[in-house]
Write a protein that holds these residues in place. Sequence first.
Motif, PDB file in Angstrom:
ATOM      1  N   THR A 263       0.812  -1.212   0.000  1.00 48.55           N
ATOM      2  CA  THR A 263       0.000   0.000   0.000  1.00 48.55           C
ATOM      3  C   THR A 263       0.848   1.266   0.000  1.00 48.55           C
ATOM      4  O   THR A 263       0.608   2.184  -0.769  1.00 48.55           O
ATOM      5  CB  THR A 263      -0.883  -0.015   1.275  1.00 48.55           C
ATOM      6  OG1 THR A 263      -1.853  -1.027   1.096  1.00 48.55           O
ATOM      7  CG2 THR A 263      -1.545   1.310   1.512  1.00 48.55           C
TER       8      THR A 263
ATOM      9  N   ARG B  58       5.771   4.693  -0.784  1.00 44.18           N
ATOM     10  CA  ARG B  58       6.921   5.531  -0.416  1.00 44.18           C
ATOM     11  C   ARG B  58       7.908   4.803   0.474  1.00 44.18           C
ATOM     12  O   ARG B  58       9.043   5.218   0.616  1.00 44.18           O
ATOM     13  CB  ARG B  58       6.422   6.793   0.282  1.00 44.18           C
ATOM     14  CG  ARG B  58       5.892   7.790  -0.735  1.00 44.18           C
ATOM     15  CD  ARG B  58       5.854   9.160  -0.156  1.00 44.18           C
ATOM     16  NE  ARG B  58       4.490   9.513   0.218  1.00 44.18           N
ATOM     17  CZ  ARG B  58       4.171  10.670   0.780  1.00 44.18           C
ATOM     18  NH1 ARG B  58       5.094  11.541   1.043  1.00 44.18           N
ATOM     19  NH2 ARG B  58       2.913  10.934   1.064  1.00 44.18           N
TER      20      ARG B  58
ATOM     21  N   LYS C 178       3.158  12.410  -9.693  1.00 46.68           N
ATOM     22  CA  LYS C 178       2.709  11.015  -9.625  1.00 46.68           C
ATOM     23  C   LYS C 178       2.568  10.355 -10.998  1.00 46.68           C
ATOM     24  O   LYS C 178       1.897   9.327 -11.114  1.00 46.68           O
ATOM     25  CB  LYS C 178       1.381  10.932  -8.854  1.00 46.68           C
ATOM     26  CG  LYS C 178       1.458  11.468  -7.438  1.00 46.68           C
ATOM     27  CD  LYS C 178       2.444  10.712  -6.546  1.00 46.68           C
ATOM     28  CE  LYS C 178       2.632  11.429  -5.222  1.00 46.68           C
ATOM     29  NZ  LYS C 178       3.715  10.899  -4.393  1.00 46.68           N
TER      30      LYS C 178
ATOM     31  N   TYR D 166       3.121   6.706 -11.258  1.00 46.32           N
ATOM     32  CA  TYR D 166       2.083   5.782 -10.786  1.00 46.32           C
ATOM     33  C   TYR D 166       1.032   5.507 -11.880  1.00 46.32           C
ATOM     34  O   TYR D 166      -0.023   4.934 -11.606  1.00 46.32           O
ATOM     35  CB  TYR D 166       1.342   6.370  -9.570  1.00 46.32           C
ATOM     36  CG  TYR D 166       2.131   6.540  -8.283  1.00 46.32           C
ATOM     37  CD1 TYR D 166       3.464   6.173  -8.170  1.00 46.32           C
ATOM     38  CD2 TYR D 166       1.522   7.074  -7.158  1.00 46.32           C
ATOM     39  CE1 TYR D 166       4.159   6.346  -6.974  1.00 46.32           C
ATOM     40  CE2 TYR D 166       2.201   7.244  -5.956  1.00 46.32           C
ATOM     41  CZ  TYR D 166       3.526   6.879  -5.874  1.00 46.32           C
ATOM     42  OH  TYR D 166       4.201   7.046  -4.696  1.00 46.32           O
TER      43      TYR D 166
ATOM     44  N   LYS E 195     -10.480  18.983  -0.857  1.00 42.55           N
ATOM     45  CA  LYS E 195     -10.071  20.162  -1.648  1.00 42.55           C
ATOM     46  C   LYS E 195     -11.280  20.771  -2.348  1.00 42.55           C
ATOM     47  O   LYS E 195     -11.381  21.985  -2.476  1.00 42.55           O
ATOM     48  CB  LYS E 195      -9.043  19.746  -2.692  1.00 42.55           C
ATOM     49  CG  LYS E 195      -7.696  19.447  -2.094  1.00 42.55           C
ATOM     50  CD  LYS E 195      -6.696  19.310  -3.197  1.00 42.55           C
ATOM     51  CE  LYS E 195      -5.316  19.154  -2.616  1.00 42.55           C
ATOM     52  NZ  LYS E 195      -4.345  18.793  -3.616  1.00 42.55           N
TER      53      LYS E 195
HETATM   54  C1  LIG Z   1      -3.963  -6.734 -26.838  1.00 41.77           C
HETATM   55  C2  LIG Z   1      -3.846  -7.254 -25.442  1.00 41.77           C
HETATM   56  C3  LIG Z   1      -5.153  -7.551 -24.847  1.00 41.77           C
HETATM   57  C4  LIG Z   1      -5.063  -8.085 -23.458  1.00 41.77           C
HETATM   58  C5  LIG Z   1      -5.289  -6.968 -22.563  1.00 41.77           C
HETATM   59  C6  LIG Z   1      -5.546  -7.364 -21.153  1.00 41.77           C
HETATM   60  C7  LIG Z   1      -5.458  -6.064 -20.349  1.00 41.77           C
HETATM   61  C8  LIG Z   1      -6.326  -6.073 -19.140  1.00 41.77           C
HETATM   62  C9  LIG Z   1      -6.258  -4.735 -18.475  1.00 41.77           C
HETATM   63  C10 LIG Z   1      -6.416  -4.537 -17.210  1.00 41.77           C
HETATM   64  C11 LIG Z   1      -6.566  -5.664 -16.264  1.00 41.77           C
HETATM   65  C12 LIG Z   1      -5.201  -6.060 -15.783  1.00 41.77           C
HETATM   66  C13 LIG Z   1      -5.344  -7.148 -14.798  1.00 41.77           C
HETATM   67  C14 LIG Z   1      -4.240  -6.984 -13.910  1.00 41.77           C
HETATM   68  C15 LIG Z   1      -4.515  -7.671 -12.629  1.00 41.77           C
HETATM   69  C16 LIG Z   1      -3.977  -6.780 -11.596  1.00 41.77           C
HETATM   70  C17 LIG Z   1      -3.052  -7.507 -10.706  1.00 41.77           C
HETATM   71  C18 LIG Z   1      -2.622  -6.613  -9.626  1.00 41.77           C
HETATM   72  C19 LIG Z   1      -1.611  -5.789  -9.742  1.00 41.77           C
HETATM   73  C20 LIG Z   1      -1.181  -4.936  -8.597  1.00 41.77           C
HETATM   74  O1  LIG Z   1      -1.747  -4.942  -7.537  1.00 41.77           O
HETATM   75  S1  LIG Z   1       0.153  -3.927  -8.886  1.00 41.77           S
HETATM   76  C21 LIG Z   1       0.471  -3.086  -7.373  1.00 41.77           C
HETATM   77  C22 LIG Z   1      -0.572  -2.069  -7.073  1.00 41.77           C
HETATM   78  N1  LIG Z   1      -0.211  -1.278  -5.936  1.00 41.77           N
HETATM   79  C23 LIG Z   1      -0.880  -0.243  -5.537  1.00 41.77           C
HETATM   80  O2  LIG Z   1      -1.892   0.078  -6.109  1.00 41.77           O
HETATM   81  C24 LIG Z   1      -0.317   0.551  -4.402  1.00 41.77           C
HETATM   82  C25 LIG Z   1      -1.286   1.518  -3.814  1.00 41.77           C
HETATM   83  N2  LIG Z   1      -0.622   2.684  -3.307  1.00 41.77           N
HETATM   84  C26 LIG Z   1      -0.509   3.827  -4.000  1.00 41.77           C
HETATM   85  O3  LIG Z   1      -0.949   3.929  -5.141  1.00 41.77           O
HETATM   86  C27 LIG Z   1       0.174   4.960  -3.307  1.00 41.77           C
HETATM   87  O4  LIG Z   1       1.026   4.521  -2.324  1.00 41.77           O
HETATM   88  C28 LIG Z   1      -0.860   5.937  -2.700  1.00 41.77           C
HETATM   89  C29 LIG Z   1      -1.615   6.617  -3.838  1.00 41.77           C
HETATM   90  C30 LIG Z   1      -1.832   5.234  -1.771  1.00 41.77           C
HETATM   91  C31 LIG Z   1      -0.128   7.011  -1.874  1.00 41.77           C
HETATM   92  O5  LIG Z   1       0.955   7.465  -2.592  1.00 41.77           O
HETATM   93  P1  LIG Z   1       1.918   8.613  -2.033  1.00 41.77           P
HETATM   94  O6  LIG Z   1       2.216   8.379  -0.602  1.00 41.77           O
HETATM   95  O7  LIG Z   1       3.072   8.722  -2.941  1.00 41.77           O
HETATM   96  O8  LIG Z   1       1.062   9.892  -2.226  1.00 41.77           O
HETATM   97  P2  LIG Z   1       0.125  10.718  -1.258  1.00 41.77           P
HETATM   98  O9  LIG Z   1       0.926  11.483  -0.254  1.00 41.77           O
HETATM   99  O10 LIG Z   1      -0.976   9.896  -0.709  1.00 41.77           O
HETATM  100  O11 LIG Z   1      -0.511  11.742  -2.271  1.00 41.77           O
HETATM  101  C32 LIG Z   1       0.230  12.893  -2.748  1.00 41.77           C
HETATM  102  C33 LIG Z   1      -0.538  13.482  -3.913  1.00 41.77           C
HETATM  103  O12 LIG Z   1      -0.426  12.622  -5.031  1.00 41.77           O
HETATM  104  C34 LIG Z   1      -1.722  12.315  -5.525  1.00 41.77           C
HETATM  105  N3  LIG Z   1      -1.667  10.993  -6.151  1.00 41.77           N
HETATM  106  C35 LIG Z   1      -1.378   9.820  -5.588  1.00 41.77           C
HETATM  107  N4  LIG Z   1      -1.401   8.839  -6.512  1.00 41.77           N
HETATM  108  C36 LIG Z   1      -1.688   9.431  -7.674  1.00 41.77           C
HETATM  109  C37 LIG Z   1      -1.858   8.932  -9.008  1.00 41.77           C
HETATM  110  N5  LIG Z   1      -1.747   7.627  -9.303  1.00 41.77           N
HETATM  111  N6  LIG Z   1      -2.153   9.822  -9.958  1.00 41.77           N
HETATM  112  C38 LIG Z   1      -2.297  11.140  -9.679  1.00 41.77           C
HETATM  113  N7  LIG Z   1      -2.146  11.671  -8.434  1.00 41.77           N
HETATM  114  C39 LIG Z   1      -1.847  10.811  -7.463  1.00 41.77           C
HETATM  115  C40 LIG Z   1      -2.611  12.366  -4.320  1.00 41.77           C
HETATM  116  O13 LIG Z   1      -3.942  12.515  -4.674  1.00 41.77           O
HETATM  117  C41 LIG Z   1      -2.040  13.568  -3.606  1.00 41.77           C
HETATM  118  O14 LIG Z   1      -2.537  14.707  -4.225  1.00 41.77           O
HETATM  119  P3  LIG Z   1      -2.637  16.065  -3.398  1.00 41.77           P
HETATM  120  O15 LIG Z   1      -1.297  16.365  -2.841  1.00 41.77           O
HETATM  121  O16 LIG Z   1      -3.632  15.782  -2.322  1.00 41.77           O
HETATM  122  O17 LIG Z   1      -3.112  17.020  -4.413  1.00 41.77           O
END
Ligand SMILES: CCCCCCCC/C=C\CCCCCCC/C=C/C(=O)SCCNC(=O)CCNC(=O)[C@H](O)C(C)(C)COP(=O)(O)OP(=O)(O)OC[C@H]1O[C@@H](n2cnc3c(N)ncnc32)[C@H](O)[C@@H]1OP(=O)(O)O
Length: 671
Positions: free
Chosen positions: A156, A159, A283, A286, A448
Amino acid sequence: MPNRCIKEGDNPDLTKERKTCTFDTDELTANLYGSRNNMERRREITKKISADPDFADPIPHDFLSREKCIEATAKKTKAVVQRGSEFCDVTNYYEMLHLINEAIGIGGYPLALHYGMFLPALEGQAEKELTDDIIPRAKNLEVIGAYAQTEMGHGTNLRELETTATYDKATQEFIINTPTRSAMKWWPGNLGKMSNYAVVTCQLFIDGRKIGPHNFLVQLRCEKTHEPLPGIIVGDIGPKMAFDTNDNGFLALDNIRVPRKNMLMKHAKVSPDGVYTPPMHAKLNYGTMVYVRAHMLYAHGQFLATAAIVATRYSAVRRQGRIEHGVPEVQILDYQTQQHRIFPQIARAYAIIFTYMDIKDQYDAMIKGIAEGQTDLLPDLHAITSGLKSVVTHMAGLGIEQCRMACGGHGYSDASGLPKLYGVQIGGCTYEGENMVMLQQTARYLMKAVASALQGKPLSHSVAYFGKKSSGKSRIGKEGGDIAREHEAMLEALEHAACRLSVEASQMWEKRGRGGETKERAWNGVTVEMNRAARVHTRVFMARSFHRRVTSSPPSIRPVLTDLLSLYLHYECVDMAHHLLEDGFCSGEQIRYLKSRLYEDLTTLRPNAVSLVDSFDQSDRELNSVLGRRDGNVYEALYQWARKSELNYTDVLPAVQKYVMPMMEENRSKL
Ligand SMILES: CCCCCCCC/C=C\CCCCCCC/C=C/C(=O)SCCNC(=O)CCNC(=O)[C@H](O)C(C)(C)COP(=O)(O)OP(=O)(O)OC[C@H]1O[C@@H](n2cnc3c(N)ncnc32)[C@H](O)[C@@H]1OP(=O)(O)O
Ligand SMILES: Cc1cc2nc3c(=O)[nH]c(=O)nc-3n(C[C@H](O)[C@H](O)[C@H](O)COP(=O)(O)OP(=O)(O)OC[C@H]3O[C@@H](n4cnc5c(N)ncnc54)[C@H](O)[C@@H]3O)c2cc1C
């Protein structure tokens, strides 16, 4: 009106249901899949795959060991790769998705993460120097990749990931290392046995300075022998709840050197002399997760649709009990409780798929913007996809479980397909960010929006309704039976609730801050309320998407979709009644009105229930369910399925011969 599924020899109760259809099922199917041509293409793929011996399963996977299932799946994957163009346009995402579902199923296959995340990560985040080399080879499947981000100790909180990538200026290489046991990559799909490369997320260090998580391409196995390279420990993490045919893996890297160009540097860069340039949006690294969260909606809408098809068709076929004395046993679909269990799942499956269509348009617009140097659409899309990923996976999970229970004892059997479906689907609550955590991303954005709304500042797409003036009292039940106005009144009530909950959560947060807590600690004291606001906001977004799609649908299917939307909105409002009542926006009388309208909707939809699920157009292969089969000939099929159990190969099992019979014999001789 034609239901196109009717065929001779079908179960008569199902045929009877199909004859009461009031719309053209093909029209609805075409609307759901974007066009008549898309619908026809899906059917052609199904037809060809069903007749092809390479994809036949002489023994259902339910009766095979995990290893045998993986072998069968790998064999089919090879056939899809080598013969894919015989079945579909392999460059068309939806045709490929359908082909994979038909040919292989939903439990995972060797290339799932290669196509699902590895290629999208390279395409979205790597720059030309790397993509020119690796993408053609990855598309050619000389290279098969995984997306290795999560570690044993952290998933999760990106960072705090522990895997390091330290830049060595002297050699212009990154040294990639797993410093502790908990830093081992753990969970990535297809990492264990199938992939020879991976995109690995590491903490970037330059000159001793920690910069944060970045992605790197790392070769894991020899391209010829498939043996792990020196310094690399890789394997399968073992059996899990479902996804049996996916080799979710572990990985440890012992100071592996990769060239500088192996960092995915489309957005953030490290120059040869070690100067770091951050991305234009913090980000952007990500981005692959935003892509998957958006596309998960389609898959999870389809998962819920599968369960709804199975439960609805089976409930039309099964007769048990009587509603009145002296009449024959009824179809269980006639029970109000059964309808209340299943019909909302049909409506929600449609709502999710329609919402996906809106999100896909927004995602495409965002990607176009990024290519032109603009990231302004990203925050809104990230916030709403985080909420949708969480709400939809939870909603679909609850719905599948309701459908399973609605099938009684047979729903508990693997023959129904529902236990496996649930196991696969429910993983979505965890992967791509655990739901409670992702909802907080949405909530942050809502906070926000509350501030902007109070200051009269412009509001972006998903929160635009925060700027509306609330009428103070709901119009529900006061629209004199005008259905369009009634729908609007319910949407307005839900928007009012989402807005109010957001404002109240913001006030609670502020209050704790004024009481001396840090912002972060105060946040932890109000997260339940924050996530509640995020969920209601997300459900508003879904309701609006569904409403928009229905009101713009072709006249021939609009009446049935309007009935479905009515049921959806009434159900959602009753389900969230406490939020509508809490501040007096709605009265108890209005909630009673909503309930009575919901019960009317169940009756209205009853004649079209089977036709609505038929319109999802999932084939028997995709359903993989004895109970949900199109022809409704359930009981004979159930018996034939059970006959295939390994336990039935002999009349007297070796285990019985070895232990149970001697025990019986011993006891007999004691008498
Ligand atoms: C032709 C071919 C055909 C075949 C095609 C098939 C394709 C199929 C397609 C899709 C299906 C695929 C199936 C896949 C199966 C999936 C298997 C699973 C994979 C996984 O699980 S991979 C690992 C995933 N891991 C996570 O998701 C981790 C979760 N954690 C996070 O994302 C981050 O740690 C966080 C967002 C929770 C926190 O990050 P961080 O500490 O760095 O940031 P914050 O301090 O919370 O936020 C600061 C700031 O940034 C903004 N923010 C955060 N993330 C994003 C983002 N992604 N984008 C934009 N902005 C982002 C956040 O809102 C904050 O904003 P403000 O400062 O408040 O403005
Ligand atoms: C089927 C499956 C496939 C996967 N495939 C991949 C893959 O291909 N690649 C990959 O890299 N990873 C993959 N994963 C891993 C997955 O992405 C992570 O498990 C997921 O992101 C959750 O992280 P976690 O395991 O660290 O959960 P944790 O964060 O440890 O969650 C445990 C509990 O702590 C709570 N919690 C944690 N942080 C907070 C917080 N800040 N506020 C409130 N509560 C909190 C959570 O809500 C949860 O209740 C997969 C996982 C599964 C199940």
